[in-house]
Write a protein that holds these residues in place. Sequence first.
Motif: not given
Length: 219
Positions: A43-46, A116-117, A122-126, A191-192
Amino acid sequence: MTRTLRWAATLLAAVTATTALTAAPAHAETYSAYLRTAVSNLPVASEVRTGYDRSLFPLWIDADGDGCNTRYEVLIAEATTKPTIGSGCSLSGGRWYSYYDNAYWTITSDLDIDHMVPLAEAWDSGARNWTTSRRQSYANDLGDSRPLVAVTDNVNQAKGDQDPATWMPPYSSARCRYINEWVATKIRWRLTVDTAEKNALTSWANSCSNVTITVVRAF
């Protein structure tokens, strides 16, 4: 309460307890897809960095109480020559391979344990929406071999909190493995990805073997 009502309440409690004891246990969800499909499904998200602090991800816990924290558990698991484990989980006599740069090391201080992420990514992505307990589980994930990896310290520092749109391992033969493990980690933790990251992953997936990505979701 009358005797009849007390009996009914007792029966209801017994039935409830029996149901709880015999209910089928929850099963972890397993995801499996070809790499290119897995990338397309991300999934794509800002990204949102607001509020990030590394301390929000409690690091290097000793989950099993054996005296070796997460960092050392990864080093022990990934050693190509198994080390001797001494007092305080000191490691000696081991040898490690850093696949990011095709390098071997025998001194643990030459190695970092890379998320790895990265934690900030990870914070930015969810992960900003998670509980501290869940972020701790992420930061110390030993349930899958891909989210944490022992690599050359200065290579890890060069990576920082970058995603594959701006950083890839310097050893070219490592890059498809890296993409596979990045995608697996994003899927495992739901995560996005942002648009630039999605485009980079798609490009890499199209140039790498279309292997099957199989991962057990963390929650």
